[in-house]
Design an enzyme around this catalytic site. Structure first.
Site, PDB file in Angstrom:
ATOM      1  N   THR A   1       0.830  -1.150   0.124  1.00 32.53           N
ATOM      2  CA  THR A   1      -0.016   0.063  -0.195  1.00 32.53           C
ATOM      3  C   THR A   1       0.742   1.330  -0.089  1.00 32.53           C
ATOM      4  OG1 THR A   1      -1.461   1.316   1.185  1.00 32.53           O
ATOM      5  CG2 THR A   1      -0.072  -0.451   2.661  1.00 32.53           C
ATOM      6  N   ASP A   2       0.352   2.175  -0.429  1.00 28.04           N
ATOM      7  CA  ASP A   2       1.197   3.679  -0.289  1.00 28.04           C
ATOM      8  C   ASP A   2       1.043   4.282   1.100  1.00 28.04           C
ATOM      9  OD1 ASP A   2      -1.446   4.267   0.018  1.00 28.04           O
ATOM     10  OD2 ASP A   2      -1.763   5.877  -1.675  1.00 28.04           O
ATOM     11  N   GLU A   3       0.374   3.518   1.867  1.00 21.13           N
ATOM     12  CA  GLU A   3       0.207   4.006   3.114  1.00 21.13           C
ATOM     13  C   GLU A   3       1.773   3.690   4.170  1.00 21.13           C
ATOM     14  OE1 GLU A   3      -3.409   3.231   5.547  1.00 21.13           O
ATOM     15  OE2 GLU A   3      -4.397   2.881   3.671  1.00 21.13           O
TER      16      GLU A   3
ATOM     17  N   TYR B   1      -1.389  -0.754  11.176  1.00 25.28           N
ATOM     18  CA  TYR B   1      -1.554  -1.371   9.784  1.00 25.28           C
ATOM     19  C   TYR B   1      -0.338  -1.136   8.971  1.00 25.28           C
ATOM     20  CZ  TYR B   1      -3.035  -1.854   4.747  1.00 25.28           C
ATOM     21  OH  TYR B   1      -3.276  -2.054   3.609  1.00 25.28           O
TER      22      TYR B   1
ATOM     23  N   LYS C   1       2.580  -3.317   7.137  1.00 29.28           N
ATOM     24  CA  LYS C   1       2.735  -3.615   5.777  1.00 29.28           C
ATOM     25  C   LYS C   1       4.096  -3.144   5.410  1.00 29.28           C
ATOM     26  CE  LYS C   1       0.444  -4.780   2.957  1.00 29.28           C
ATOM     27  NZ  LYS C   1       0.178  -5.814   2.559  1.00 29.28           N
TER      28      LYS C   1
ATOM     29  N   PRO D   1      -7.661   8.723  15.250  1.00 29.66           N
ATOM     30  CA  PRO D   1      -6.333   8.771  15.658  1.00 29.66           C
ATOM     31  C   PRO D   1      -5.295   8.728  14.774  1.00 29.66           C
ATOM     32  CG  PRO D   1      -7.608   7.256  17.072  1.00 29.66           C
ATOM     33  CD  PRO D   1      -8.370   7.252  15.876  1.00 29.66           C
TER      34      PRO D   1
ATOM     35  N   HIS E   1      -4.764  10.200  11.830  1.00 29.61           N
ATOM     36  CA  HIS E   1      -5.262  10.091  10.474  1.00 29.61           C
ATOM     37  C   HIS E   1      -4.396  10.697   9.703  1.00 29.61           C
ATOM     38  CE1 HIS E   1      -9.588  10.062   8.293  1.00 29.61           C
ATOM     39  NE2 HIS E   1      -8.445   9.362   7.497  1.00 29.61           N
TER      40      HIS E   1
HETATM   41  N1  LIG Z   1      -7.976  -1.968  -0.085  1.00 25.24           N
HETATM   42  C1  LIG Z   1      -7.111  -1.072  -0.379  1.00 25.24           C
HETATM   43  O1  LIG Z   1      -7.392   0.034  -0.905  1.00 25.24           O
HETATM   44  C2  LIG Z   1      -5.720  -1.430  -0.820  1.00 25.24           C
HETATM   45  C3  LIG Z   1      -4.710  -0.499  -1.408  1.00 25.24           C
HETATM   46  C4  LIG Z   1      -3.397  -1.042  -1.528  1.00 25.24           C
HETATM   47  C5  LIG Z   1      -2.930  -2.118  -1.078  1.00 25.24           C
HETATM   48  N2  LIG Z   1      -3.838  -3.093  -0.401  1.00 25.24           N
HETATM   49  C6  LIG Z   1      -3.412  -4.403  -0.174  1.00 25.24           C
HETATM   50  O2  LIG Z   1      -3.720  -5.218  -0.956  1.00 25.24           O
HETATM   51  C7  LIG Z   1      -4.131  -6.381  -0.225  1.00 25.24           C
HETATM   52  C8  LIG Z   1      -5.538  -7.063  -0.261  1.00 25.24           C
HETATM   53  O3  LIG Z   1      -6.224  -6.028   0.305  1.00 25.24           O
HETATM   54  P1  LIG Z   1      -8.001  -6.109   0.334  1.00 25.24           P
HETATM   55  O4  LIG Z   1      -8.455  -4.794   0.413  1.00 25.24           O
HETATM   56  O5  LIG Z   1      -8.288  -6.845  -0.672  1.00 25.24           O
HETATM   57  O6  LIG Z   1      -7.985  -6.791   1.827  1.00 25.24           O
HETATM   58  P2  LIG Z   1      -9.292  -7.702   2.442  1.00 25.24           P
HETATM   59  O7  LIG Z   1      -9.208  -7.497   3.932  1.00 25.24           O
HETATM   60  O8  LIG Z   1     -10.492  -7.339   1.426  1.00 25.24           O
HETATM   61  O9  LIG Z   1      -8.931  -9.140   2.024  1.00 25.24           O
HETATM   62  C9  LIG Z   1      -7.816  -9.973   2.843  1.00 25.24           C
HETATM   63  C10 LIG Z   1      -7.949 -11.342   2.402  1.00 25.24           C
HETATM   64  O10 LIG Z   1      -6.905 -11.913   3.172  1.00 25.24           O
HETATM   65  C11 LIG Z   1      -7.196 -13.206   3.899  1.00 25.24           C
HETATM   66  N3  LIG Z   1      -6.346 -13.125   5.172  1.00 25.24           N
HETATM   67  C12 LIG Z   1      -6.211 -12.486   6.146  1.00 25.24           C
HETATM   68  N4  LIG Z   1      -5.517 -13.014   6.879  1.00 25.24           N
HETATM   69  C13 LIG Z   1      -5.123 -14.320   6.333  1.00 25.24           C
HETATM   70  C14 LIG Z   1      -4.064 -15.227   6.700  1.00 25.24           C
HETATM   71  N5  LIG Z   1      -3.539 -15.244   8.332  1.00 25.24           N
HETATM   72  N6  LIG Z   1      -3.901 -16.301   6.178  1.00 25.24           N
HETATM   73  C15 LIG Z   1      -4.608 -16.374   5.021  1.00 25.24           C
HETATM   74  N7  LIG Z   1      -5.377 -15.414   4.343  1.00 25.24           N
HETATM   75  C16 LIG Z   1      -5.601 -14.478   5.211  1.00 25.24           C
HETATM   76  C17 LIG Z   1      -8.751 -12.514   4.352  1.00 25.24           C
HETATM   77  O11 LIG Z   1      -9.368 -13.927   4.547  1.00 25.24           O
HETATM   78  C18 LIG Z   1      -9.215 -11.945   3.021  1.00 25.24           C
HETATM   79  O12 LIG Z   1      -9.827 -12.704   2.233  1.00 25.24           O
HETATM   80  C19 LIG Z   1      -3.613  -6.356   1.196  1.00 25.24           C
HETATM   81  O13 LIG Z   1      -2.135  -6.728   1.383  1.00 25.24           O
HETATM   82  C20 LIG Z   1      -3.548  -4.777   1.341  1.00 25.24           C
HETATM   83  O14 LIG Z   1      -2.711  -4.390   2.259  1.00 25.24           O
HETATM   84  C21 LIG Z   1      -5.006  -2.716  -0.078  1.00 25.24           C
END
Ligand SMILES: NC(=O)c1ccc[n+]([C@@H]2O[C@H](COP(=O)([O-])OP(=O)(O)OC[C@H]3O[C@@H](n4cnc5c(N)ncnc54)[C@H](O)[C@@H]3O)[C@@H](O)[C@H]2O)c1
Length: 346
Positions: A130-132, A155, A159, A286, A288
């Site tokens: 993530t960009d975070e 979080y 990451k 908090p 943010h």
């Molecule tokens: N949502 C965003 O805007 C965003 C942006 C940039 C990057 N990301 C990254 O992309 C990825 C997916 O994000 P998302 O929004 O689809 O998340 P999400 O929370 O919708 O999905 C996460 C999935 O991972 C599975 N999971 C969690 N813990 C687990 C474990 N211990 N073992 C196996 N599976 C596990 C969950 O069951 C779920 O299906 C993440 O790594 C997140 O950091 C998300």
């Protein structure tokens, strides 16, 4: 390719699973099925001969070793994570265990598999981040691949740690990795605890639409299917050891985004109009982060990627999708924590 996709029952992972199968790849979806998962997200590929599902937890090293041995993937796309900032404030432990220890386990299982196969150059481990991890921007500037890490929530810190591990496994062991850092995603199948589905569903139910602080925080929004396409491109064409920042160049203040969604609902569900009367400002999160913005020049110039939809079009499609898919979101409203204010225990 045979691709092992972790977290493929989540929001972004399921978009990647659906696209990879549509493009003819063999996919093994590895997911622990936490509260954030939903197998309905991948129902459209469930009967495909190209698709397999493995329920497993990345904190379980033995399970990972067995899955690598059974499926012998050519590539891994690692999306499994705890992903909700507010939950990370109330309970950071799961974030440390899944995002850091889980990534360590996956790297070790992948390294053992890659070495047993004779260290093929063609193998890839693609870590999705993530960009975070870059922290918070002021009113100007953008994140690039060289921006120093400065995570500010449990979080984003977890990451960031996982990104460092992935780079270290490349530098130290030669594992062929690719990293991507993406801005905020939105679109179909988004779990109803994140901002955009909360706005749509609260507005539909005539409930207050919570906006943190004064809604001044700025995010750079990307339609999830455009992200999935960028991820497959980075997997196929990305240079090992390199990272790519991905963003839609669609910066919006939260309050403006919320008002846009309300206006779309006024048009598509006029009986509840004006929906923006439901906007309610609540105590801020908090720590943010004020603003995120991505400069996607590298992935555009080196890999030829650009998003296919504007934020206006993507939001229109998203609102339409939630209106048409009540069967998908209705059961999720009963899951633990959904509909409650989280992230206040700082
Ligand atoms: N949502 C965003 O805007 C965003 C942006 C940039 C990057 N990301 C990254 O992309 C990825 C997916 O994000 P998302 O929004 O689809 O998340 P999400 O929370 O919708 O999905 C996460 C999935 O991972 C599975 N999971 C969690 N813990 C687990 C474990 N211990 N073992 C196996 N599976 C596990 C969950 O069951 C779920 O299906 C993440 O790594 C997140 O950091 C998300």
């Amino acid at each position: 390719m045979k691709i092992l996709i972790t977290g493929g029952a989540g929001f972004i992972g399921s978009a990647v699973v659906r696209l990879a199968v549509a493009r003819g790849h063999h996919v093994v979806n590895l997911d622990a099925l936490t509260y954030a998962a939903n197998l309905a997200n991948v129902a459209s590929v469930d009967n495909s001969p190209l698709y397999r599902f493995e329920q497993a937890d990345i904190r379980d090293r033995q399970a990972l070793t067995r899955i690598f041995s059974d499926h012998a993937p050519d590539a891994v796309m690692h999306l499994a994570a705890e992903s909700h900032v507010d939950r990370s404030i109330d309970g950071p432990g799961d974030f440390i265990e899944t995002n850091i220890t889980g990534t360590f386990n996956l790297l070790e299982a992948a390294r053992a598999h890659w070495q047993a196969q004779g260290r093929p150059d063609s193998f890839r481990l693609h870590h999705i981040s993530t960009d975070e991890v870059f922290g918070s921007l002021g009113p100007t500037g953008q994140f690039t691949e060289t921006t120093p890490y400065d995570p500010r929530s449990p979080y984003s810190a977890s990451k960031a740690a996982s990104d460092h591990l992935v780079r270290a496994w490349h530098e130290t062991y030669g594992l062929p990795v690719v990293l991507t850092n993406c801005s905020n995603n939105y679109g179909p199948f988004h779990f109803p605890e994140k901002l955009i589905p909360v706005v749509i569903l609260n507005a539909l139910h005539g409930r207050p639409i919570p906006v943190y602080g004064q809604g001044e925080n700025v995010r750079d929004w990307l339609y999830v299917e455009d992200h999935a396409a960028a991820l497959l491109l980075a997997l196929e064409k990305g240079v090992p050891g390199r990272s790519y920042a991905i963003g839609g160049e669609n910066e919006r203040r939260n309050i403006d985004l919320v008002r846009t969604i309300c206006a779309l609902l006024d048009e598509m569900r006029p009986d509840g109009a004006p929906h923006d009367r439901l906007i309610t400002f609540v105590t801020d999160r908090p720590g943010h982060d004020a603003r995120y913005a991505i400069d996607p020049s590298r992935i555009r110039e080196e890999l030829g990627w650009s998003p296919s939809v504007t934020v206006e079009e993507g939001l229109r499609r998203t609102v339409r999708w939630y209106l048409d898919n009540e069967d998908w979101w209705r059961p999720l409203l009963d899951r633990q924590g959904v509909g409650q204010r989280l992230g206040t225990k700082a």
